[in-house]
Motif scaffolding. Structure first.
Motif, short mmCIF file in Angstrom:
data_model
loop_
_atom_site.label_atom_id
_atom_site.label_comp_id
_atom_site.label_asym_id
_atom_site.label_seq_id
_atom_site.Cartn_x
_atom_site.Cartn_y
_atom_site.Cartn_z
N ALA A 7 -2.31 -7.14 -0.83
CA ALA A 7 -1.48 -7.21 -2.03
C ALA A 7 -0.32 -6.22 -1.88
O ALA A 7 -0.53 -5.07 -1.51
CB ALA A 7 -2.32 -6.84 -3.25
N VAL A 8 0.90 -6.68 -2.14
CA VAL A 8 2.07 -5.81 -2.02
C VAL A 8 2.10 -4.83 -3.20
O VAL A 8 2.02 -5.24 -4.36
CB VAL A 8 3.37 -6.64 -1.99
N LEU A 9 2.24 -3.55 -2.88
CA LEU A 9 2.39 -2.53 -3.93
C LEU A 9 3.86 -2.15 -4.10
O LEU A 9 4.35 -2.04 -5.21
CB LEU A 9 1.59 -1.28 -3.57
N PHE A 10 4.54 -1.95 -2.96
CA PHE A 10 5.98 -1.61 -2.99
C PHE A 10 6.66 -2.43 -1.90
O PHE A 10 6.27 -2.37 -0.73
CB PHE A 10 6.19 -0.12 -2.74
N LEU A 152 -6.17 3.70 -3.91
CA LEU A 152 -6.58 2.54 -3.11
C LEU A 152 -6.24 2.85 -1.67
O LEU A 152 -5.36 3.67 -1.40
CB LEU A 152 -5.77 1.30 -3.53
N PHE A 153 -6.88 2.17 -0.74
CA PHE A 153 -6.51 2.34 0.66
C PHE A 153 -5.28 1.49 0.94
O PHE A 153 -5.31 0.27 0.76
CB PHE A 153 -7.66 1.98 1.60
N VAL A 154 -4.20 2.15 1.34
CA VAL A 154 -2.94 1.43 1.54
C VAL A 154 -2.57 1.34 3.02
O VAL A 154 -2.97 2.19 3.82
CB VAL A 154 -1.78 2.07 0.74
N VAL A 155 -1.83 0.31 3.35
CA VAL A 155 -1.39 0.09 4.74
C VAL A 155 0.05 -0.41 4.72
O VAL A 155 0.59 -0.78 3.68
CB VAL A 155 -2.26 -0.97 5.46
N GLY A 172 1.23 -2.08 1.25
CA GLY A 172 0.27 -2.97 0.60
C GLY A 172 -1.12 -2.37 0.54
O GLY A 172 -1.39 -1.29 1.09
N HIS A 173 -1.97 -3.08 -0.17
CA HIS A 173 -3.35 -2.66 -0.35
C HIS A 173 -4.24 -3.79 0.13
O HIS A 173 -4.02 -4.95 -0.22
CB HIS A 173 -3.57 -2.34 -1.84
N ILE A 174 -5.21 -3.44 0.99
CA ILE A 174 -6.12 -4.46 1.48
C ILE A 174 -7.14 -4.74 0.37
O ILE A 174 -7.89 -3.84 -0.02
CB ILE A 174 -6.84 -4.02 2.76
N LYS A 175 -7.13 -5.94 -0.12
CA LYS A 175 -8.01 -6.29 -1.23
C LYS A 175 -9.47 -6.07 -0.83
O LYS A 175 -9.89 -6.46 0.25
CB LYS A 175 -7.80 -7.74 -1.65
#
Ligand code: IMP
Ligand code: MG
Length: 178
Positions: A7-10, A152-155, A172-175
């Motif tokens: 999921a895109v966060l920024f 959240l764990f972000v990548v 993004g965040h791995i769902k």
């Protein structure tokens, strides 16, 4: 294209606009004999973009790298900080800008800041792309923060999960992965 489970966060545009604003904030502090130190590995894309935004804000930093590791392959901080690669420049009487991806426990950046201050830096400013609130184990504040980050764990945008996902142009965040 975002991957289906990310999921895109920024997004790219948000990041680029924020980098321009951060560069202007940094320039407003009128740094002297500025040495920018990118903390590897996670900051490499952020640092590359921020440095070019800094150029557009009329800053001319020298650039170095420091590779610190507290995470190893795990996604939970071990609490240990190890110098895998040190800066080569003398930092005495210089302003240093530490550039990192995420301020979480603060151990990595507190370690780096203390080390550079002990070597005689005039000022060590800290710029992070993301700040995870409520996770600090040691006292350290960032002088410049790109975005507050949900817990959240972000990548993406340089940040990895087991060396993957660094190439993504967005954060993004791995769902399903907290
Ligand atoms: P700390 O502030 O010393 O706990 O370390 C923060 C470092 O942990 C960051 O520079 C990242 O390398 C890594 N890290 C923390 N949270 C995440 C995450 O959500 N995704 C990827 N790396 C992370
Ligand atoms: Mg890091």
């Amino acid at each position: 294209m975002p991957l289906p489970n990310i999921a895109v966060l920024f997004d790219e545009n948000q990041i680029a606009a924020r980098n321009r604003a951060l560069a202007a904030e940094i320039a407003a502090l009128a740094p002297e004999r500025l040495l920018a130190v990118a903390v590897l590995k996670g900051s490499f894309i952020f640092a590359a973009d921020l440095l070019r935004a800094m150029h557009a804000s009329n800053l001319s930093p020298e650039v170095e790298f420091m590779h610190l590791s507290s995470y190893r392959e795990a996604t939970i901080s071990s609490g240990q900080v190890e110098i895998l690669k040190d800066v080569e420049s003398d930092v005495r009487d210089r302003d240093v800008l530490l550039i990192d991806d995420i301020l979480e426990s603060g151990r990595t950046l507190a370690f780096a800041k203390d080390l550079l201050m002990a070597r005689g830096a005039r000022r060590v400013l800290v710029c992070v792309l993301l700040e995870k609130p409520g996770k600090r184990a040691v006292h350290i504040d960032a002088d410049f923060v790109g975005f507050p980050c949900p817990d959240l764990f972000v990548v993406g945008y340089g940040m990895d999960v087991a060396h993957a996902c660094r190439q993504l142009p967005f954060i993004g965040h791995i769902k399903g992965l907290e």
